[in-house]
Scaffold this motif. Structure first.
Motif, PDB file in Angstrom:
ATOM      1  N   GLU A 264      42.634  41.576  27.177  1.00 55.37           N
ATOM      2  CA  GLU A 264      42.566  40.521  26.163  1.00 55.37           C
ATOM      3  C   GLU A 264      43.880  40.428  25.390  1.00 55.37           C
ATOM      4  OE1 GLU A 264      39.228  41.321  23.690  1.00 55.37           O
ATOM      5  OE2 GLU A 264      37.748  41.103  25.294  1.00 55.37           O
ATOM      6  N   LEU A 265      44.481  41.585  25.126  1.00 58.46           N
ATOM      7  CA  LEU A 265      45.788  41.593  24.455  1.00 58.46           C
ATOM      8  C   LEU A 265      46.834  40.897  25.318  1.00 58.46           C
ATOM      9  CD1 LEU A 265      47.874  42.566  22.336  1.00 58.46           C
ATOM     10  CD2 LEU A 265      47.976  44.739  23.603  1.00 58.46           C
ATOM     11  N   PHE A 266      46.898  41.252  26.598  1.00 59.77           N
ATOM     12  CA  PHE A 266      47.900  40.644  27.485  1.00 59.77           C
ATOM     13  C   PHE A 266      47.707  39.132  27.568  1.00 59.77           C
ATOM     14  CE2 PHE A 266      47.282  44.821  30.012  1.00 59.77           C
ATOM     15  CZ  PHE A 266      47.954  45.534  29.040  1.00 59.77           C
ATOM     16  N   ALA A 267      46.450  38.703  27.671  1.00 59.84           N
ATOM     17  CA  ALA A 267      46.165  37.272  27.774  1.00 59.84           C
ATOM     18  C   ALA A 267      46.603  36.532  26.511  1.00 59.84           C
ATOM     19  CB  ALA A 267      44.675  37.060  28.026  1.00 59.84           C
TER      20      ALA A 267
ATOM     21  N   LEU B  62      42.918  48.844  35.355  1.00 61.99           N
ATOM     22  CA  LEU B  62      43.698  48.113  34.350  1.00 61.99           C
ATOM     23  C   LEU B  62      44.902  47.433  34.988  1.00 61.99           C
ATOM     24  CD1 LEU B  62      44.165  47.242  31.482  1.00 61.99           C
ATOM     25  CD2 LEU B  62      45.331  49.405  31.047  1.00 61.99           C
ATOM     26  N   GLY B  63      45.558  48.111  35.929  1.00 67.73           N
ATOM     27  CA  GLY B  63      46.694  47.501  36.612  1.00 67.73           C
ATOM     28  C   GLY B  63      46.308  46.224  37.325  1.00 67.73           C
ATOM     29  N   LYS B  64      45.146  46.233  37.967  1.00 65.86           N
ATOM     30  CA  LYS B  64      44.675  45.032  38.675  1.00 65.86           C
ATOM     31  C   LYS B  64      44.331  43.926  37.681  1.00 65.86           C
ATOM     32  CE  LYS B  64      41.840  43.796  42.647  1.00 65.86           C
ATOM     33  NZ  LYS B  64      43.049  43.530  43.453  1.00 65.86           N
ATOM     34  N   ALA B  65      43.676  44.297  36.561  1.00 67.03           N
ATOM     35  CA  ALA B  65      43.327  43.297  35.550  1.00 67.03           C
ATOM     36  C   ALA B  65      44.570  42.692  34.914  1.00 67.03           C
ATOM     37  CB  ALA B  65      42.443  43.936  34.483  1.00 67.03           C
TER      38      ALA B  65
ATOM     39  N   THR C 166      49.482  45.787  42.109  1.00 66.66           N
ATOM     40  CA  THR C 166      50.912  45.509  42.266  1.00 66.66           C
ATOM     41  C   THR C 166      51.638  45.511  40.923  1.00 66.66           C
ATOM     42  OG1 THR C 166      50.505  43.115  42.134  1.00 66.66           O
ATOM     43  CG2 THR C 166      50.542  44.124  44.347  1.00 66.66           C
ATOM     44  N   THR C 167      50.937  45.803  39.830  1.00 62.85           N
ATOM     45  CA  THR C 167      51.606  45.911  38.535  1.00 62.85           C
ATOM     46  C   THR C 167      52.568  47.095  38.564  1.00 62.85           C
ATOM     47  OG1 THR C 167      49.708  44.964  37.362  1.00 62.85           O
ATOM     48  CG2 THR C 167      51.292  46.245  36.062  1.00 62.85           C
ATOM     49  N   PRO C 168      53.830  46.904  38.211  1.00 60.21           N
ATOM     50  CA  PRO C 168      54.793  48.008  38.246  1.00 60.21           C
ATOM     51  C   PRO C 168      54.377  49.156  37.314  1.00 60.21           C
ATOM     52  CG  PRO C 168      55.932  45.914  38.115  1.00 60.21           C
ATOM     53  CD  PRO C 168      54.483  45.622  37.870  1.00 60.21           C
ATOM     54  N   ILE C 169      54.720  50.361  37.731  1.00 63.68           N
ATOM     55  CA  ILE C 169      54.345  51.574  37.007  1.00 63.68           C
ATOM     56  C   ILE C 169      55.614  52.304  36.565  1.00 63.68           C
ATOM     57  CG2 ILE C 169      53.188  53.811  37.158  1.00 63.68           C
ATOM     58  CD1 ILE C 169      51.296  51.374  37.174  1.00 63.68           C
ATOM     59  N   ALA C 170      55.582  52.764  35.296  1.00 58.23           N
ATOM     60  CA  ALA C 170      56.673  53.568  34.745  1.00 58.23           C
ATOM     61  C   ALA C 170      56.090  54.869  34.208  1.00 58.23           C
ATOM     62  CB  ALA C 170      57.380  52.813  33.618  1.00 58.23           C
ATOM     63  N   THR C 171      56.821  55.961  34.402  1.00 52.40           N
ATOM     64  CA  THR C 171      56.388  57.241  33.841  1.00 52.40           C
ATOM     65  C   THR C 171      57.575  58.185  33.766  1.00 52.40           C
ATOM     66  OG1 THR C 171      54.582  58.868  33.895  1.00 52.40           O
ATOM     67  CG2 THR C 171      55.761  58.476  35.968  1.00 52.40           C
TER      68      THR C 171
END
Length: 402
Positions: free
Chosen positions: A192-195, A223-226, A255-260
């Motif tokens: 909801e925040l991203f939207a 969450l990545g898919k959403a 396919t959302t990029p991941i950082a860590t």
């Protein structure tokens, strides 16, 4: 150039910092950041009791040999305290070498690969509407990338939500604050925040979000898919990384990029993540990954596998670390983005520097060395203040990853 003196300076202009200052026989000085948030005195003691006596009389130009001496010669290797201590020494020696050459540090790292360094700011709010408005304020100030965090209904003390719009300082005096966390509420809330951010501000800037190691791999995958319709630049720290293979599950579902990587302190902490292309951005910092010498090894490995940098740069690290990061960012071919929080005026007074921010970018200084120093008289005005990071519990009282 022999090392004549080494000192450790602990100061707290709003938060605690540990700085290594090395002086050579000809009077050249170099500084390095050795701050480990919430465990500052452990690093200070490691430096004072174990490393500093080894440095007097060594050739300051032999940076690689000194790094190997402190790492391989200790028998007990790695770990955040050890690697942060080594980083402070290593960074100070690079500062000295660049000053001796009369060049800004990035010139010794191969010269410019870019003219300026893209950074991201931190928008936060107690509600989604507050965060959306805060994102707008960052965009108005010229930022081209913004991390968005919003308090989650049903929780208390959501990560990333503080009292200062520019800075997030979670450490506090006294015993650790106990916060309450609920993953189900968060998984419903974050999309909801991203939207809301995209609906208000569009897609003409980079949007990122930090999960702060709080999800299981399959929860992070969900969450990545959403998040895919909202085209995030990255989702940060989706799950704890003790088991690097856990990131395979996330990769299989989104396919959302991941950082860590901000808590990593060696190349071994991220080797599998990089070589199996399980992440897109590696967030290790100069201060926590053994200094410039070791961070370059990590970033060189990442380059081979198409992984880009996104170094940690919050205000739990001093301007000495940020200056060093900017020189590395300027030189490496696989730069991605640099985290940036402006320090307090008191911190800037203690650590005068010549890097600068303009229109969403940072520019490293052109003075010889790092282009940053420590004013010891000003530092003495701010003595160490004990502070702890919070801890998190679930509603049933169970401990959870903070």
């Amino acid at each position: 150039m022999r090392i004549a003196d080494v000192k450790v300076i602990v100061t707290s202009p709003g938060r605690n910092f540990v700085t290594v200052k090395i002086t050579t026989e000809d009077g050249t000085t170099g500084v390095g950041d050795a701050t480990l948030n919430g465990r500052e005195l452990a690093v200070s003691a490691y430096l004072t009791e174990h490393l500093l006596p080894l440095l007097i009389g060594r050739d300051a130009h032999r940076i690689e040999d000194t790094w190997q001496y402190l790492y391989r010669g200790a028998y007990w290797r790695r770990g955040p305290v050890t690697m942060t201590a080594i980083a402070g020494v290593d960074t100070a020696l690079w500062d000295i070498k660049a000053k001796a050459a009369g060049l800004p540090l990035y010139q010794l790292l191969g010269g410019r690969s870019r003219e300026r360094v893209l950074v991201y700011g931190h928008a936060q709010g107690a509600t989604i509407d507050e965060t959306v408005a805060e994102v707008g304020r960052f965009l108005d100030r010229g930022y081209r990338a913004v991390r968005a965090q919003s308090a989650v209904p049903g929780t208390q003390g959501t990560y990333g939500i503080g009292s200062d719009g520019d800075r997030y300082e979670p450490a506090s005096a006294g015993l650790p604050e106990e916060t309450i966390w609920s993953t189900p509420e968060y998984l419903d809330h974050a999309p909801e925040l991203f939207a809301a951010v995209r609906e208000k501000h569009g897609f003409g800037f980079h949007l990122m979000h930090d999960m702060h190691h709080r999800l299981t791999p399959i929860e992070a995958a969900r969450l990545g898919k959403a998040a895919e319709p909202y085209r995030l630049f990255w989702l940060e720290d989706p799950t704890t990384a003790e088991d690097q293979s856990a990131f395979r599950l996330i990769r299989q579902h989104t396919t959302t990029p991941i950082a860590t990587g901000e808590v990593f302190n060696s190349i071994y902490d991220c080797r599998q993540l990089i070589t199996e292309r399980l992440i897109d951005y590696i967030r290790t910092s100069v201060t926590h990954a053994g200094g410039i010498t070791h961070l370059r090894r990590i970033l060189s490995l990442a380059e081979l596998y198409g992984v880009r940098s996104g170094s940690h740069g919050a205000t739990d690290l001093s301007p000495v670390c940020l200056a060093a990061a900017l020189h590395v960012d300027t030189a490496i071919p696989n730069f991605g983005i640099q985290e940036y929080m402006p320090h307090t005026p008191a911190t800037d007074r203690v650590f005068p520097h010549d890097y600068r921010f303009r229109d969403g970018f940072l520019y490293p200084g052109e003075e010889p060395g790092l282009g940053v120093d420590i004013d010891e008289n000003a530092a003495a005005e701010y003595p160490y203040e004990p502070a702890y990071l919070p801890v998190a519990r679930l509603h049933d009282g169970s401990m959870h990853d903070w």
